[in-house]
Write a protein that holds these residues in place. Sequence first.
Motif, PDB file in Angstrom:
ATOM      1  N   THR A 157      19.679   2.219  -6.256  1.00 32.97           N
ATOM      2  CA  THR A 157      20.700   2.834  -5.414  1.00 32.97           C
ATOM      3  C   THR A 157      19.958   3.711  -4.433  1.00 32.97           C
ATOM      4  OG1 THR A 157      22.242   2.818  -7.245  1.00 32.97           O
ATOM      5  CG2 THR A 157      22.775   4.266  -5.413  1.00 32.97           C
ATOM      6  N   GLY A 158      20.174   3.455  -3.172  1.00 34.79           N
ATOM      7  CA  GLY A 158      19.422   4.174  -2.154  1.00 34.79           C
ATOM      8  C   GLY A 158      18.014   3.624  -2.056  1.00 34.79           C
ATOM      9  N   GLY A 159      17.221   4.245  -1.195  1.00 33.75           N
ATOM     10  CA  GLY A 159      15.852   3.776  -1.001  1.00 33.75           C
ATOM     11  C   GLY A 159      15.739   2.842   0.194  1.00 33.75           C
ATOM     12  N   TRP A 160      14.614   2.177   0.281  1.00 33.99           N
ATOM     13  CA  TRP A 160      14.366   1.308   1.428  1.00 33.99           C
ATOM     14  C   TRP A 160      13.336   0.264   1.033  1.00 33.99           C
ATOM     15  CZ3 TRP A 160       9.256   1.383   2.955  1.00 33.99           C
ATOM     16  CH2 TRP A 160       8.511   2.484   2.519  1.00 33.99           C
ATOM     17  N   LEU A 161      13.223  -0.794   1.821  1.00 37.98           N
ATOM     18  CA  LEU A 161      12.209  -1.811   1.540  1.00 37.98           C
ATOM     19  C   LEU A 161      11.872  -2.595   2.798  1.00 37.98           C
ATOM     20  CD1 LEU A 161      13.752  -4.846  -0.344  1.00 37.98           C
ATOM     21  CD2 LEU A 161      15.130  -3.116   0.737  1.00 37.98           C
ATOM     22  N   GLY A 162      10.671  -3.115   2.834  1.00 38.15           N
ATOM     23  CA  GLY A 162      10.259  -3.870   4.011  1.00 38.15           C
ATOM     24  C   GLY A 162       8.803  -4.269   3.939  1.00 38.15           C
ATOM     25  N   PHE A 163       8.202  -4.387   5.124  1.00 38.03           N
ATOM     26  CA  PHE A 163       6.784  -4.740   5.230  1.00 38.03           C
ATOM     27  C   PHE A 163       6.083  -3.658   6.033  1.00 38.03           C
ATOM     28  CE2 PHE A 163       8.852  -8.903   4.947  1.00 38.03           C
ATOM     29  CZ  PHE A 163       8.092  -9.531   3.970  1.00 38.03           C
ATOM     30  N   THR A 164       4.892  -3.322   5.613  1.00 36.28           N
ATOM     31  CA  THR A 164       4.140  -2.394   6.443  1.00 36.28           C
ATOM     32  C   THR A 164       2.808  -2.998   6.856  1.00 36.28           C
ATOM     33  OG1 THR A 164       3.383  -0.127   6.686  1.00 36.28           O
ATOM     34  CG2 THR A 164       2.951  -1.177   4.559  1.00 36.28           C
ATOM     35  N   ASP A 165       2.409  -2.682   8.082  1.00 34.03           N
ATOM     36  CA  ASP A 165       1.051  -2.937   8.531  1.00 34.03           C
ATOM     37  C   ASP A 165       0.369  -1.579   8.515  1.00 34.03           C
ATOM     38  OD1 ASP A 165       1.790  -5.557   8.937  1.00 34.03           O
ATOM     39  OD2 ASP A 165       2.334  -5.224  11.020  1.00 34.03           O
ATOM     40  N   LYS A 166      -0.876  -1.532   8.987  1.00 34.70           N
ATOM     41  CA  LYS A 166      -1.543  -0.237   8.956  1.00 34.70           C
ATOM     42  C   LYS A 166      -0.716   0.804   9.714  1.00 34.70           C
ATOM     43  CE  LYS A 166      -5.833   2.189   9.732  1.00 34.70           C
ATOM     44  NZ  LYS A 166      -7.180   2.189  10.287  1.00 34.70           N
ATOM     45  N   TYR A 167      -0.244   0.445  10.885  1.00 35.15           N
ATOM     46  CA  TYR A 167       0.457   1.424  11.710  1.00 35.15           C
ATOM     47  C   TYR A 167       1.935   1.129  11.920  1.00 35.15           C
ATOM     48  CZ  TYR A 167      -4.235   2.914  13.057  1.00 35.15           C
ATOM     49  OH  TYR A 167      -5.528   3.369  13.042  1.00 35.15           O
TER      50      TYR A 167
ATOM     51  N   GLY B 124      13.812   5.433  -6.281  1.00 36.49           N
ATOM     52  CA  GLY B 124      13.043   6.657  -6.098  1.00 36.49           C
ATOM     53  C   GLY B 124      11.543   6.505  -6.238  1.00 36.49           C
ATOM     54  N   THR B 125      11.069   5.317  -6.622  1.00 36.47           N
ATOM     55  CA  THR B 125       9.634   5.128  -6.850  1.00 36.47           C
ATOM     56  C   THR B 125       9.046   4.199  -5.800  1.00 36.47           C
ATOM     57  OG1 THR B 125      10.179   5.204  -9.174  1.00 36.47           O
ATOM     58  CG2 THR B 125       7.936   4.576  -8.619  1.00 36.47           C
ATOM     59  N   LEU B 126       7.898   4.585  -5.284  1.00 32.72           N
ATOM     60  CA  LEU B 126       7.226   3.737  -4.312  1.00 32.72           C
ATOM     61  C   LEU B 126       6.697   2.481  -4.995  1.00 32.72           C
ATOM     62  CD1 LEU B 126       6.076   3.391  -1.405  1.00 32.72           C
ATOM     63  CD2 LEU B 126       3.976   4.416  -2.272  1.00 32.72           C
ATOM     64  N   THR B 127       7.052   1.326  -4.453  1.00 35.26           N
ATOM     65  CA  THR B 127       6.590   0.054  -4.992  1.00 35.26           C
ATOM     66  C   THR B 127       5.789  -0.639  -3.895  1.00 35.26           C
ATOM     67  OG1 THR B 127       8.691  -0.065  -6.138  1.00 35.26           O
ATOM     68  CG2 THR B 127       7.359  -2.057  -6.123  1.00 35.26           C
ATOM     69  N   GLU B 128       4.531  -0.917  -4.173  1.00 37.77           N
ATOM     70  CA  GLU B 128       3.711  -1.605  -3.181  1.00 37.77           C
ATOM     71  C   GLU B 128       3.194  -2.878  -3.803  1.00 37.77           C
ATOM     72  OE1 GLU B 128       0.733   1.379  -2.546  1.00 37.77           O
ATOM     73  OE2 GLU B 128       1.747   2.166  -0.781  1.00 37.77           O
ATOM     74  N   MET B 129       3.204  -3.965  -3.059  1.00 41.95           N
ATOM     75  CA  MET B 129       2.583  -5.180  -3.585  1.00 41.95           C
ATOM     76  C   MET B 129       1.828  -5.901  -2.491  1.00 41.95           C
ATOM     77  SD  MET B 129       6.158  -6.960  -4.465  1.00 41.95           S
ATOM     78  CE  MET B 129       7.008  -5.432  -4.773  1.00 41.95           C
ATOM     79  N   LYS B 130       0.900  -6.731  -2.936  1.00 41.33           N
ATOM     80  CA  LYS B 130       0.105  -7.480  -1.966  1.00 41.33           C
ATOM     81  C   LYS B 130       0.794  -8.794  -1.676  1.00 41.33           C
ATOM     82  CE  LYS B 130      -4.383  -5.794  -3.462  1.00 41.33           C
ATOM     83  NZ  LYS B 130      -5.517  -6.164  -4.302  1.00 41.33           N
ATOM     84  N   TYR B 131       0.523  -9.344  -0.505  1.00 42.39           N
ATOM     85  CA  TYR B 131       1.072 -10.659  -0.174  1.00 42.39           C
ATOM     86  C   TYR B 131       0.643 -11.675  -1.231  1.00 42.39           C
ATOM     87  CZ  TYR B 131       2.221  -8.775   4.428  1.00 42.39           C
ATOM     88  OH  TYR B 131       2.751  -8.027   5.445  1.00 42.39           O
ATOM     89  N   GLN B 132      -0.630 -11.594  -1.589  1.00 47.59           N
ATOM     90  CA  GLN B 132      -1.142 -12.577  -2.536  1.00 47.59           C
ATOM     91  C   GLN B 132      -0.485 -12.445  -3.915  1.00 47.59           C
ATOM     92  OE1 GLN B 132      -2.915 -15.358  -2.462  1.00 47.59           O
ATOM     93  NE2 GLN B 132      -2.823 -15.169  -0.247  1.00 47.59           N
ATOM     94  N   ASP B 133      -0.075 -11.218  -4.271  1.00 48.66           N
ATOM     95  CA  ASP B 133       0.614 -11.035  -5.553  1.00 48.66           C
ATOM     96  C   ASP B 133       1.916 -11.816  -5.567  1.00 48.66           C
ATOM     97  OD1 ASP B 133      -1.388  -9.413  -6.275  1.00 48.66           O
ATOM     98  OD2 ASP B 133      -0.269  -7.531  -6.082  1.00 48.66           O
TER      99      ASP B 133
END
Lengths: 572, 105
Positions: free
Chosen positions: A258-268, A237-246
């Motif tokens: 349980t549930g949710g989603w994950l992947g990679f985002t670019d600007k658009y 339920g919580t947004l997790t963002e990390m940098k490539y360098q991290d």
Amino acid sequence: MNEQRNLWIAIAASVVILVGFQFFFAPEPDPQVQEAQVREQLDVNGTNTPQAASNAPSVPGGQQQLAAPVVNRDDALAKSPRIKIETPRVEGSIRLVGGMIDDIQLQDYRETEEPNSPLIHVLNPTGSDNAYFAEFGWVAADKTVGVPNSDTRWTASSNELTPATPVTLSWDNGNGLTFKREISIDENFMFSIKQSVKNDGGSDVTLYPYGLISRKGEPKTAGFYILHEGPLGVIDGTLTEMKYQDLVEDGDVEKKTTGGWLGFTDKYWLVALAPSSDEELTTRFSHHVADNADKFQTDYLGAARTVAVGAEAASETRLFAGAKEVSVLDQYANEFGITNFDLAIDFGWFYFLTKPFFLFLQWLNHLVGNFGVSILIFTVLVKAVMFPLANKSYKSMSAMKKLQPQITKMREQFKDDRQRQQQEMMALYKREKINPASGCLPIVVQIPVFFALYKVLFVNIEMRHAPFFGWIQDLSAPDPTSLFNLFGLIPFDPPQMLMIGVWPLIMGITMFLQQKLNPAPADPTQAKIMMFLPLIFTFMLASFPAGLVIYWAWNNTLSIMQQRYIMYKMGV
Amino acid sequence: MSNLPGSDVGLLARLLQFAVRGYQLFLSPYIGWSCRYQPTCSAYMMEALARHGAIKGGWMGFKRIMRCHPWGGHGYDPVPGCGCEQNKAPSEDHNPRITALSSCK
């Protein structure tokens, strides 16, 4: 003497701000140099294989067994038989060896605003130098059980995937297990993948479903502090963002959800896995080096399925690969129960303001057909809401301006007694019957509004390649003109620093004019910095999206009009 | 920023002062001022931070902003207390540097 010192302080402060600005907002230093350094370190330490000796089941590191030489996109595509993907908005293919989805081209988006520029590729084939793909499968608890891998040659039920015709891949492991994978796609950007396995062998097997997205090389990001690009997900339920360098520096991140989603985002663009919302998952964000290149991976491992002899097990997941259009993301969030899927768009802290602003701007755009005009209208509406408060302040300010000579005199008189100064000031207001202004709270409340609007203009894909008038063909890009080649009259390509376009200049001038309407500040440092502010802002905003600069210039113009009118009525 | 008052204030208070000063110099001229009080909210905040530290001073400044609205009060409203109860910041009322703070915007 003292004044001169203050001037130097002012200049120094401007430099500090400019440098600080560069630090926070300007593109980061060439990541390739940093990447190479990191790579060297890791090479010394040996390969950093993600599924290092451990008995726990883990998702394979996508494709590392194929250490083929890097080839270009078309050659990579030609390497394996493929199933064509064809929908109104997406074209691409599925690689039959390995069954990866690794070729997606968006039919509605091009790289530049030129009508013939190449279409955007969201996913790229394995073996190409910017390989970016999704892979699905099973991990067996007993490692001797044959499960499909990256070299598996699947058999397809048809050779074309369209919204109307799903495709089923199948593979027999030769020991009684039959694996199937039904892939379907909708009219936009969502794949649905149903994996199943049937056990006709002699013993029970335990399998864990997985899905992964693998990305080779650190993508070039716009590097803006206020915009996230990189691995992300909604985990528990919580947004997790990390940098490539991290990921490179701090290592893998593993979390249960349980549930949710994950992947990679670019600007658009976004590529994300959204497994069934009721399945308990172990998600992982990881980095490793293979074939001399950084590889980033996001993956999940589902719950164990014990498949008895004669029984079947299944797992369902979704894969989004496309443009981050709000309406499309919202639709998926509702339809498939994907928690906070719209957070893939970096709406930021002021989500509760940013998203409604966005939807409203989009609605205006449908009405008037030009995003730039929508921004102008929206600005007028925001101004209208703030009108009474601003009016009050402008009245007070105009009256002050009228009294400026008296105030200056009074300040001189009580130069060394600040308390007396303030008391005299208040007495003066009373004498001259100046009504108090609207107060600081309304101003402070406005700051998030400004910021939210700014953020909307910055992140939304609808602004991308959206034309305004004249030379502005892309509201999301900086004004392409420059004062230093006389707006194209002389053949000179100015450096980035000197790309001061027409709109940033207009913005600077409006800012200057607006300042002239206000009484001069008492603080000498402030007064000096104010002189430079329009100049600093002109330079700073020159590299910002034109849509923002137009908004800013228009906002200033409206303020000037409002204030001028009040001053006229008050006879200032 | 040599005219930040109180070289003996805490680090957090200093950071807050730096932020307020940044607001005064770079943001305020742009978004316009409309304070109903003297000293203005930002000057009040600067002084409160210098005299009462980050927590107490910050809270005083926050409360001041909260009452600076169209239905709130107006007029002369200096930072209360001389700060003498805090033994580390004596007699700052007479600190000449503070006079540079009288700006409003």
